[in-house]
Design a protein around this motif. Structure first.
Motif, PDB file in Angstrom:
ATOM      1  N   TYR A 114       0.871  -1.246  -0.144  1.00  9.44           N
ATOM      2  CA  TYR A 114      -0.062  -0.195   0.057  1.00  9.44           C
ATOM      3  C   TYR A 114       0.880   1.208  -0.046  1.00  9.44           C
ATOM      4  O   TYR A 114       1.774   1.527   0.919  1.00  9.44           O
ATOM      5  CB  TYR A 114      -0.860   0.045   1.261  1.00  9.44           C
ATOM      6  N   GLU A 119      -0.558   3.499  -5.304  1.00 12.82           N
ATOM      7  CA  GLU A 119      -1.530   2.309  -5.554  1.00 12.82           C
ATOM      8  C   GLU A 119      -1.632   1.197  -4.262  1.00 12.82           C
ATOM      9  O   GLU A 119      -0.515   1.246  -3.140  1.00 12.82           O
ATOM     10  CB  GLU A 119      -1.445   1.591  -6.771  1.00 12.82           C
ATOM     11  N   ASN A 121      -2.107  -2.776  -3.586  1.00 13.81           N
ATOM     12  CA  ASN A 121      -2.224  -4.425  -4.435  1.00 13.81           C
ATOM     13  C   ASN A 121      -2.266  -5.339  -3.320  1.00 13.81           C
ATOM     14  O   ASN A 121      -1.810  -5.394  -2.254  1.00 13.81           O
ATOM     15  CB  ASN A 121      -1.022  -4.615  -5.109  1.00 13.81           C
ATOM     16  N   ASP A 136      -6.093 -11.580  -7.482  1.00 12.17           N
ATOM     17  CA  ASP A 136      -5.100 -10.774  -7.600  1.00 12.17           C
ATOM     18  C   ASP A 136      -6.103  -9.282  -7.890  1.00 12.17           C
ATOM     19  O   ASP A 136      -6.847  -9.242  -8.627  1.00 12.17           O
ATOM     20  CB  ASP A 136      -4.299 -10.698  -8.778  1.00 12.17           C
ATOM     21  N   SER A 138      -5.774  -4.685  -7.435  1.00 12.62           N
ATOM     22  CA  SER A 138      -5.127  -3.392  -7.259  1.00 12.62           C
ATOM     23  C   SER A 138      -5.991  -2.407  -7.232  1.00 12.62           C
ATOM     24  O   SER A 138      -7.228  -2.440  -7.931  1.00 12.62           O
ATOM     25  CB  SER A 138      -4.207  -3.091  -8.356  1.00 12.62           C
ATOM     26  N   THR A 140      -5.593   2.095  -7.768  1.00 13.16           N
ATOM     27  CA  THR A 140      -4.779   3.077  -7.959  1.00 13.16           C
ATOM     28  C   THR A 140      -5.445   4.232  -7.344  1.00 13.16           C
ATOM     29  O   THR A 140      -6.462   4.440  -7.436  1.00 13.16           O
ATOM     30  CB  THR A 140      -4.559   3.312  -9.834  1.00 13.16           C
ATOM     31  N   TYR A 149     -10.192   0.471  -9.914  1.00 12.30           N
ATOM     32  CA  TYR A 149     -10.046  -0.991  -9.350  1.00 12.30           C
ATOM     33  C   TYR A 149      -9.671  -1.877 -10.362  1.00 12.30           C
ATOM     34  O   TYR A 149     -10.360  -1.832 -11.393  1.00 12.30           O
ATOM     35  CB  TYR A 149     -11.150  -1.425  -8.425  1.00 12.30           C
TER      36      TYR A 149
END
Length: 279
Positions: A114, A119, A121, A136, A138, A140, A149
């Motif tokens: 973080y 971003e 993840n 997975d 992420s 931003t 997202y």
């Protein structure tokens, strides 16, 4: 509980061991200050690292809800702070077991990072005998009003009955699918983007029900929301004032008469739709 604290010019160290009715916990942490540059641009940051191990931690006693049970885990993490603010953080670890609805999931792992201005993840893996999961995700610009997202999830041989997520009628059901999402927004009713499901396989009573894809796309107009749902067997164009979080309940109610063996789940609290739209 026992604790040990040490401090010198370079930083400090903490060791903590605790045994309570909620399980055993061991923490080892270290904090050190460091200079990132020289001259006028020099700044002092604080680097923190920690190792956390838990045995038989009873999450049901620590958090509300009867679904959570005991867990065993080992996590490691590190963080960098500058000017009193978090600059970056990352963590990873193995979750040997955790209980949910009285089912002990095995062999899970997590990795996350973080950075507030950049971003976040997260990667999750689960290799249980009744479910395999690869996730997975992420995000931003986490601090912006509408962050973006991205997500990819792979599910294989998920058995809702053995995981205590469904009733006896789903005893021999297995589900596999791949989900992808790319969207932006601050909450569920503010999201714009798409959710795509493909390679969907449902096995039940020795039969295979394949669905090649389901695609859900949400857009925001000046005075109404637009949601488009496409699949090989069903297409929908929904426009109006609606709550996205209530749409699955609406679709579920509509599909049950046509595919009752797949959509009639037991022990599921239905969400009442609160929508006003043209379909």
């Amino acid at each position: 509980a026992t604790a040990q604290w040490e401090m010198d010019r370079s930083g400090s160290r903490l060791s903590l061991q605790a045994a309570t009715g909620a399980g055993k916990l061991e923490l080892n942490a270290e904090a050190r200050s460091r200079t990132t540059a020289e001259g006028k641009g020099a700044s002092r940051n604080l680097a923190v690292s920690a190792e956390l191990e838990g045995r038989k931690i009873d999450l049901g006693r620590l958090f509300p809800g009867k679904e959570l049970g005991k867990t065993d885990f080992a996590l490691q993490g590190a963080a960098l702070l500058g000017s009193g603010k978090l600059q970056h953080m990352e963590a990873e670890g193995e979750i040997e077991s955790f209980e949910y609805k009285n089912y002990p999931y095995k062999k899970a792992s997590i990795r996350a990072s973080y950075s507030p201005r950049k971003e976040a993840n997260c990667r999750i893996r689960l290799d249980d005998m009744n479910a395999s999961l690869k996730a997975d995700a992420s995000m931003t610009a986490p601090l912006k009003e509408k962050p973006a997202y991205r997500m990819r999830i792979e599910v294989d041989h998920l058995n809702p009955y053995h995981l205590h997520l469904a009733g006896d009628k789903q005893r021999d059901m297995e589900i596999s699918l791949v989900a992808k999402a790319d969207c932006a927004g601050s909450n569920a009713d503010d999201l714009t983007g798409y959710l795509h499901l493909d390679s969907i396989l449902v096995r039940k009573q020795g039969k295979l029900y394949p669905i090649s894809y389901l695609h859900l796309e949400a857009q925001q107009g000046k005075s109404r929301r637009m949601v488009f749902l496409t699949s090989p067997f069903f297409e929908a164009d929904i426009q109006g004032n609606m709550k996205l979080e209530a749409i699955p309940a609406s679709v579920l109610r509509m599909m049950r008469p046509y595919v009752p063996s797949l959509f009639r789940w037991e022990n599921t609290e239905e969400q009442k739709p609160d929508n006003n739209f043209n379909f």
